[in-house]
Design an enzyme around this catalytic site. Sequence first.
Site, mmCIF file in Angstrom:
data_model
loop_
_atom_site.group_PDB
_atom_site.id
_atom_site.type_symbol
_atom_site.label_atom_id
_atom_site.label_comp_id
_atom_site.label_asym_id
_atom_site.label_seq_id
_atom_site.Cartn_x
_atom_site.Cartn_y
_atom_site.Cartn_z
ATOM 1 N N LYS A 280 -0.094 13.176 -1.506
ATOM 2 C CA LYS A 280 0.579 12.836 -2.097
ATOM 3 C C LYS A 280 1.582 14.173 -2.882
ATOM 4 O O LYS A 280 2.987 14.996 -2.566
ATOM 5 C CB LYS A 280 1.408 11.679 -2.625
ATOM 6 C CG LYS A 280 0.759 10.735 -2.134
ATOM 7 C CD LYS A 280 2.078 9.973 -0.225
ATOM 8 C CE LYS A 280 1.698 9.348 0.361
ATOM 9 N NZ LYS A 280 2.317 9.410 1.248
ATOM 10 N N ARG B 165 -1.072 -4.981 -12.529
ATOM 11 C CA ARG B 165 0.541 -3.672 -10.981
ATOM 12 C C ARG B 165 0.934 -4.634 -10.852
ATOM 13 O O ARG B 165 1.835 -4.856 -11.364
ATOM 14 C CB ARG B 165 -0.584 -3.643 -9.884
ATOM 15 C CG ARG B 165 -1.677 -3.051 -10.134
ATOM 16 C CD ARG B 165 -2.196 -1.681 -10.245
ATOM 17 N NE ARG B 165 -3.593 -1.382 -9.954
ATOM 18 C CZ ARG B 165 -4.443 -1.081 -11.090
ATOM 19 N NH1 ARG B 165 -3.983 -1.241 -11.989
ATOM 20 N NH2 ARG B 165 -5.305 -0.376 -10.604
ATOM 21 N N PRO C 170 -14.670 1.969 -8.796
ATOM 22 C CA PRO C 170 -14.424 3.560 -9.301
ATOM 23 C C PRO C 170 -12.942 3.659 -8.809
ATOM 24 O O PRO C 170 -12.623 3.838 -8.117
ATOM 25 C CB PRO C 170 -15.187 4.241 -8.758
ATOM 26 C CG PRO C 170 -16.436 3.200 -8.538
ATOM 27 C CD PRO C 170 -15.819 2.219 -8.568
ATOM 28 N N ASN D 162 2.859 7.927 16.423
ATOM 29 C CA ASN D 162 1.072 7.804 17.270
ATOM 30 C C ASN D 162 1.206 6.494 17.071
ATOM 31 O O ASN D 162 -0.133 6.266 17.768
ATOM 32 C CB ASN D 162 0.571 9.068 17.168
ATOM 33 C CG ASN D 162 -0.392 8.624 16.169
ATOM 34 O OD1 ASN D 162 0.037 8.246 15.083
ATOM 35 N ND2 ASN D 162 -1.177 9.720 15.460
ATOM 36 N N SER E 91 4.184 8.567 -4.017
ATOM 37 C CA SER E 91 3.264 6.879 -4.981
ATOM 38 C C SER E 91 3.286 7.386 -6.063
ATOM 39 O O SER E 91 2.835 8.016 -6.290
ATOM 40 C CB SER E 91 1.932 7.055 -3.959
ATOM 41 O OG SER E 91 1.002 6.034 -4.563
ATOM 42 N N ASN F 278 -8.715 -2.209 1.896
ATOM 43 C CA ASN F 278 -9.096 -1.865 0.354
ATOM 44 C C ASN F 278 -8.220 -2.950 -0.387
ATOM 45 O O ASN F 278 -8.252 -2.925 -1.945
ATOM 46 C CB ASN F 278 -8.555 -0.783 0.079
ATOM 47 C CG ASN F 278 -9.425 0.349 1.243
ATOM 48 O OD1 ASN F 278 -10.166 0.384 1.658
ATOM 49 N ND2 ASN F 278 -8.611 1.211 2.189
ATOM 50 N N TYR G 223 -5.831 11.342 -0.796
ATOM 51 C CA TYR G 223 -4.976 11.316 -0.170
ATOM 52 C C TYR G 223 -3.788 10.660 -1.311
ATOM 53 O O TYR G 223 -2.886 11.216 -1.268
ATOM 54 C CB TYR G 223 -5.583 8.967 -0.283
ATOM 55 C CG TYR G 223 -3.889 8.209 -0.625
ATOM 56 C CD1 TYR G 223 -2.775 7.999 0.884
ATOM 57 C CD2 TYR G 223 -3.589 7.463 -1.429
ATOM 58 C CE1 TYR G 223 -2.393 7.348 0.632
ATOM 59 C CE2 TYR G 223 -2.559 6.753 -1.983
ATOM 60 C CZ TYR G 223 -1.358 7.085 -0.268
ATOM 61 O OH TYR G 223 -0.523 5.911 -0.689
ATOM 62 N N GLY H 143 4.793 1.261 11.282
ATOM 63 C CA GLY H 143 3.301 0.742 9.726
ATOM 64 C C GLY H 143 4.449 -0.614 9.200
ATOM 65 O O GLY H 143 5.943 -0.588 8.863
ATOM 66 N N SER I 271 -1.366 5.572 14.882
ATOM 67 C CA SER I 271 -2.742 5.405 14.898
ATOM 68 C C SER I 271 -3.777 4.060 13.765
ATOM 69 O O SER I 271 -4.588 3.691 14.174
ATOM 70 C CB SER I 271 -3.281 6.898 14.336
ATOM 71 O OG SER I 271 -2.338 6.786 13.125
HETATM 72 C C1 WQD Z 1 -4.718 -3.378 -7.148
HETATM 73 C C2 WQD Z 1 -5.649 -4.504 -8.876
HETATM 74 C C3 WQD Z 1 -8.379 -3.787 -7.727
HETATM 75 C C4 WQD Z 1 -8.731 -5.033 -3.728
HETATM 76 C C5 WQD Z 1 -4.000 1.634 -4.118
HETATM 77 C C6 WQD Z 1 -3.563 2.833 -4.259
HETATM 78 C C7 WQD Z 1 -1.584 3.297 -3.958
HETATM 79 C C8 WQD Z 1 -1.001 3.018 -2.461
HETATM 80 C C9 WQD Z 1 -1.744 1.121 -3.260
HETATM 81 C C10 WQD Z 1 -1.484 2.694 -1.127
HETATM 82 C C11 WQD Z 1 -6.267 -3.118 -8.734
HETATM 83 C C12 WQD Z 1 -7.572 -4.810 -7.703
HETATM 84 C C13 WQD Z 1 -7.886 -4.906 -4.890
HETATM 85 C C14 WQD Z 1 -9.778 -6.302 -3.764
HETATM 86 C C15 WQD Z 1 -9.105 -6.260 -6.991
HETATM 87 N N1 WQD Z 1 -1.719 2.969 -1.733
HETATM 88 N N2 WQD Z 1 -8.481 -5.573 -6.761
HETATM 89 N N3 WQD Z 1 -10.019 -6.749 -5.663
HETATM 90 O O1 WQD Z 1 -5.495 0.279 -6.027
HETATM 91 O O2 WQD Z 1 -2.795 -0.138 -7.603
HETATM 92 O O3 WQD Z 1 -3.072 1.350 -5.210
HETATM 93 O O4 WQD Z 1 -3.190 1.248 -2.706
HETATM 94 O O5 WQD Z 1 -1.610 3.028 0.777
HETATM 95 O O6 WQD Z 1 -1.871 4.407 -4.092
HETATM 96 O O7 WQD Z 1 -4.039 4.210 -5.264
HETATM 97 O O8 WQD Z 1 -3.762 -1.152 -5.028
HETATM 98 O O9 WQD Z 1 -4.653 -3.709 -3.871
HETATM 99 O O10 WQD Z 1 -5.883 -1.291 -3.672
HETATM 100 O O11 WQD Z 1 -5.599 -2.812 -5.970
HETATM 101 O O12 WQD Z 1 -9.577 -7.010 -7.122
HETATM 102 O O13 WQD Z 1 -10.050 -6.748 -3.236
HETATM 103 O O14 WQD Z 1 -6.772 -5.154 -7.212
HETATM 104 O O15 WQD Z 1 -9.038 -3.210 -9.115
HETATM 105 O O16 WQD Z 1 -6.790 -3.680 -10.458
HETATM 106 P P1 WQD Z 1 -4.308 0.036 -6.348
HETATM 107 P P2 WQD Z 1 -5.101 -2.098 -4.753
#
Ligand code: WQD
Length: 338
Positions: A153, A231, A293, A32, A124, A198, A149, A10, A34
């Site tokens: 963790k 972040r 959310p 695997n 995490s 995501n 998820y 990964g 996946s």
């Molecule tokens: C960062 C910021 C969003 C996408 C998550 C999991 C964590 C880890 C990493 C994974 C936030 C904003 C995001 C978009 C946006 N897990 N955003 N538009 O939520 O801090 O962490 O991913 O494998 O456990 O919780 O990371 O990159 O999703 O978001 O505005 O299209 O970017 O709202 O403020 P997050 P993220």
Amino acid sequence: MAILLTGGMGFIGSHTAVELIKEGYEVIIADNLSNSSKKVLERIETITGVKPLFYEIDVAVKEDVMKVFEENEVQGVVHFAGYKSVPESTRIPLAYYRNNLDTALSVLEVMKEKNCKTFVFSSSATVYGDKNKAPFNEEMPTSTSTNAYGNTKLMIEQIVRDFAASWEELSAILLRYFNPIGAHPSGLIGEAPDGIPNNLMPYITQTAVGVREYLGVFGTDYDTPDGTGVRDFIHVVDLARGHVAAINYALKTQGVEAINLGTGKGNSVLEVVSTFEKANDLKIPVKLLPRRPGDIATSFALADKAKKLLGWKAELTLFDMCKDSWNWQKNNPKGYED
Ligand code: WQD
């Protein structure tokens, strides 16, 4: 003597394989496939000159993990194998509990049976929940999450603590990642999400490459300097080097330590967008949207413990992360697909 990387094909696992090999470790990967591609193996070889031994197995199947230990001298394990999509975990929570807990349990059981005493876990910052105030430090209380998820963790951290309490010689490090982005500077390995991303950076790079029309910015009314979420973005190569430091440390010690892997600095979503635009001389169309959310306003690490115990700190900048993320995406517009 080798280090076994479960889920080593990964995003974070492959970068960790590269850095461990560079440090002179023998690396074995069990995966695997996946959510990853077999091509990662050749790419690791191109970068390092070494092709890790690869087992295409489901780490949740204990007998298959046992086979790896029977056929090799495994000195330590870095456990990455698991499902990782937050939204998917709210749709199919049982699959997340089944897979993430089973993979961890089968690895720990085999380690005990084969007397392998060094374990590093891919945890995490999500375990800090929504009640603590950044910077998050390792002494803060953890809390359950709004998604399965995050809860897996937290549960695995607890499993490891209980296991360590029963086995004094175990050395376990729970690495709490903040927001890993970037890619190897070679452009050969990087993040290749399946379907609509995501996370922020893959969404930005897919917008830049033309796969997505615009980036939706989720929330502009947070209590942050520009209203968007903040972040702790960390370069995946720095993160991978943090794993090497954790393995070096864990091989010499006993007991459990939770350790943050972050830069100690927060950047807002709009700062990431503008740095990406500057670093790559590109424009990213954005649309300001309501909050997503489950998101918190601000998350960043106190990174002192990693410095003190592991002698590690993040070196690369947000500019580097943006350049390397784009270099990977533009060279591999469809990830590892042809
Ligand atoms: C960062 C910021 C969003 C996408 C998550 C999991 C964590 C880890 C990493 C994974 C936030 C904003 C995001 C978009 C946006 N897990 N955003 N538009 O939520 O801090 O962490 O991913 O494998 O456990 O919780 O990371 O990159 O999703 O978001 O505005 O299209 O970017 O709202 O403020 P997050 P993220």
